[in-house]
Motif scaffolding. Structure first.
Motif, PDB file in Angstrom:
ATOM      1  N   UNK A  59       0.853  -1.388   0.260  1.00  0.00           N
ATOM      2  CA  UNK A  59      -0.259  -0.076   0.117  1.00  0.00           C
ATOM      3  C   UNK A  59       0.603   1.452   0.429  1.00  0.00           C
ATOM      4  N   UNK A  60       0.552   2.434  -0.548  1.00  0.00           N
ATOM      5  CA  UNK A  60       1.429   3.569  -0.398  1.00  0.00           C
ATOM      6  C   UNK A  60       1.138   4.749   1.011  1.00  0.00           C
ATOM      7  N   UNK A  61      -0.504   4.788   1.034  1.00  0.00           N
ATOM      8  CA  UNK A  61      -0.117   5.583   2.387  1.00  0.00           C
ATOM      9  C   UNK A  61      -0.910   4.902   3.232  1.00  0.00           C
ATOM     10  N   UNK A  62      -0.770   5.212   4.678  1.00  0.00           N
ATOM     11  CA  UNK A  62      -1.139   5.046   5.601  1.00  0.00           C
ATOM     12  C   UNK A  62      -1.941   6.092   6.329  1.00  0.00           C
ATOM     13  N   UNK A  63      -3.471   5.635   6.560  1.00  0.00           N
ATOM     14  CA  UNK A  63      -4.120   6.877   7.305  1.00  0.00           C
ATOM     15  C   UNK A  63      -4.821   6.322   8.680  1.00  0.00           C
ATOM     16  N   UNK A  64      -6.055   6.486   8.491  1.00  0.00           N
ATOM     17  CA  UNK A  64      -7.178   6.485   9.487  1.00  0.00           C
ATOM     18  C   UNK A  64      -8.332   7.323   9.477  1.00  0.00           C
ATOM     19  N   UNK A  65      -9.497   6.470   9.628  1.00  0.00           N
ATOM     20  CA  UNK A  65     -10.522   6.333  10.266  1.00  0.00           C
ATOM     21  C   UNK A  65     -11.275   7.780  11.162  1.00  0.00           C
ATOM     22  N   UNK A  66     -12.268   8.222  11.563  1.00  0.00           N
ATOM     23  CA  UNK A  66     -12.595   9.102  12.429  1.00  0.00           C
ATOM     24  C   UNK A  66     -12.748   8.479  13.955  1.00  0.00           C
ATOM     25  N   UNK A  67     -12.500   7.013  13.758  1.00  0.00           N
ATOM     26  CA  UNK A  67     -12.416   6.583  15.339  1.00  0.00           C
ATOM     27  C   UNK A  67     -10.541   6.141  15.712  1.00  0.00           C
ATOM     28  N   UNK A  68      -9.866   7.125  14.377  1.00  0.00           N
ATOM     29  CA  UNK A  68      -8.499   6.282  14.752  1.00  0.00           C
ATOM     30  C   UNK A  68      -7.897   4.701  14.245  1.00  0.00           C
ATOM     31  N   UNK A  69      -8.922   3.652  13.830  1.00  0.00           N
ATOM     32  CA  UNK A  69      -8.624   2.403  12.819  1.00  0.00           C
ATOM     33  C   UNK A  69      -7.913   2.903  11.967  1.00  0.00           C
ATOM     34  N   UNK A  70      -6.439   2.125  11.703  1.00  0.00           N
ATOM     35  CA  UNK A  70      -5.455   1.884  10.423  1.00  0.00           C
ATOM     36  C   UNK A  70      -6.663   2.211   9.327  1.00  0.00           C
ATOM     37  N   UNK A  71      -6.125   2.667   8.436  1.00  0.00           N
ATOM     38  CA  UNK A  71      -6.162   2.740   6.437  1.00  0.00           C
ATOM     39  C   UNK A  71      -5.661   2.196   5.517  1.00  0.00           C
ATOM     40  N   UNK A  72      -4.709   1.504   4.908  1.00  0.00           N
ATOM     41  CA  UNK A  72      -4.398   1.295   4.061  1.00  0.00           C
ATOM     42  C   UNK A  72      -4.116   1.142   2.902  1.00  0.00           C
ATOM     43  N   UNK A  73      -4.144   2.424   2.356  1.00  0.00           N
ATOM     44  CA  UNK A  73      -4.759   2.788   0.955  1.00  0.00           C
ATOM     45  C   UNK A  73      -2.796   3.054  -0.620  1.00  0.00           C
ATOM     46  N   UNK A  74      -3.811   1.854  -1.200  1.00  0.00           N
ATOM     47  CA  UNK A  74      -3.283   1.611  -2.425  1.00  0.00           C
ATOM     48  C   UNK A  74      -3.761   2.723  -3.740  1.00  0.00           C
ATOM     49  N   UNK A  75      -2.981   4.036  -3.860  1.00  0.00           N
ATOM     50  CA  UNK A  75      -3.401   4.569  -4.915  1.00  0.00           C
ATOM     51  C   UNK A  75      -3.803   4.308  -6.596  1.00  0.00           C
ATOM     52  N   UNK A  76      -3.586   4.114  -7.392  1.00  0.00           N
ATOM     53  CA  UNK A  76      -3.707   4.196  -8.790  1.00  0.00           C
ATOM     54  C   UNK A  76      -4.528   5.135  -9.371  1.00  0.00           C
ATOM     55  N   UNK A  77      -3.403   6.192 -10.161  1.00  0.00           N
ATOM     56  CA  UNK A  77      -3.385   7.315 -10.629  1.00  0.00           C
ATOM     57  C   UNK A  77      -3.636   7.200 -12.943  1.00  0.00           C
ATOM     58  N   UNK A  78      -4.913   7.514 -13.444  1.00  0.00           N
ATOM     59  CA  UNK A  78      -4.503   7.542 -14.541  1.00  0.00           C
ATOM     60  C   UNK A  78      -5.092   8.851 -15.541  1.00  0.00           C
ATOM     61  N   UNK A  79      -4.947   9.670 -15.960  1.00  0.00           N
ATOM     62  CA  UNK A  79      -4.934  10.269 -17.141  1.00  0.00           C
ATOM     63  C   UNK A  79      -6.699   9.719 -17.900  1.00  0.00           C
ATOM     64  N   UNK A  80      -6.918   8.390 -18.046  1.00  0.00           N
ATOM     65  CA  UNK A  80      -7.842   8.012 -19.060  1.00  0.00           C
ATOM     66  C   UNK A  80      -9.218   8.015 -17.744  1.00  0.00           C
ATOM     67  N   UNK A  81     -10.061   7.617 -18.621  1.00  0.00           N
ATOM     68  CA  UNK A  81     -11.776   7.205 -18.032  1.00  0.00           C
ATOM     69  C   UNK A  81     -12.059   7.022 -16.801  1.00  0.00           C
TER      70      UNK A  81
END
Length: 275
Positions: A194-216
């Motif tokens: 994953x790319x980014x370690x974030x959290x929800x409003x309760x402080x639980x971890x969220x593992x975010x994998x980011x995929x980016x495109x110029x396409x649709x």
């Protein structure tokens, strides 16, 4: 009616109209003013085609770019009934101008980008076979491969998500959590799944994998074995953040495991070894 209106378009004419189309696209993505009517009139003087014939060909070019998940010109909605000759002309242009596949390089700096819009994900549709000539073009200018190898695009997408997550938590009155967000792929390198370690409003971890495109929204993307494995290990916390239309008006949707319910996963390569 212009001279030659009933004759097939020649390669020289197609090369001119494709080059002019991309010059307009550059202006549009760069947010520079341009006049479609003026461009058509200029072409009419060069290739002896009517205004309507040139305009229809512009729509055809948009349709081919749609297949390649390259942004097309607003106002020239894709029209799918195109001939093989226009496909070949676009092939020639992209082969000679590889930077045309990267319109995100023309967009303004990240700080000036509009706010990120969040939308629902697309639905999983039956796979529709394409004409072989289009299939060959897509294999040659593979949009998933293009985005996967574009490290600058990947970096910019991750940075946008990093800032988005900080802002989201601040709006939830969790500035304390916003300060704890980590950009894992930059701080620790690739390989975590994953790319980014974030959290929800309760402080639980969220593992975010980011995929980016110029396409649709439905543009294909690569998912590594490591990312897929991690999504299965931590399905509650793992999310794919898919950013699309990045060179114009970036938008985003979220995918949560089990991913097989939401996207079609196809193996693309094999590891060859001697032991």
């Amino acid at each position: 009616m212009a001279i030659g209106e009933h004759t097939d378009w020649q390669d020289e004419e197609l090369d001119l109209i494709v080059a002019d189309y991309f010059s307009m696209l550059v202006s549009e993505i760069s947010r520079a003013p341009y006049d479609k009517t003026r461009h058509r009139r200029m072409l009419m003087g060069l290739i002896n085609r009517s205004n309507s014939s040139i305009e229809f060909k512009h729509h055809n070019i948009s349709a081919v770019l749609q297949q390649l998940d390259i942004p097309w010109i607003d106002g020239y909605k894709p029209r799918a009934h195109f001939q093989k000759t226009i496909i070949n002309a676009i092939d020639r242009y992209l082969s000679q101008h590889p930077t045309a596949q990267h319109p995100e390089a023309l967009a303004s700096g990240l700080a000036e980008r509009p706010q990120l819009f969040v939308e629902p994900p697309p639905t999983l549709e039956p796979k529709v076979p394409r004409l072989e000539v289009i299939e060959r073009l897509v294999r040659k200018f593979n949009p998933a491969e293009r985005d996967f190898r574009n490290r600058k695009l990947g970096y910019d997408g991750e940075e946008m998500v990093f800032r988005f997550e900080q802002q989201r938590l601040r709006q939830l009155d969790r500035a304390d959590l916003a300060k704890k967000i980590r950009w894992i792929s930059q701080e620790d390198g690739d390989g975590a799944g994953y790319d980014i370690l974030s959290f929800d409003h309760k402080g639980e971890e969220r593992f975010l994998e980011v995929k980016t495109t110029v396409g649709s929204q439905s543009a294909p993307f690569y998912l590594t074995r490591n990312e897929l494995s991690f999504s299965n290990e931590r399905p509650k916390e793992f999310r794919i953040y898919r950013l699309y239309d990045f060179s114009k008006t970036p938008k985003m949707f979220e995918l949560a495991p089990p991913l097989e319910r939401l996207i079609r996963l196809e193996p693309l390569s094999f590891e060859a070894s001697f032991n």
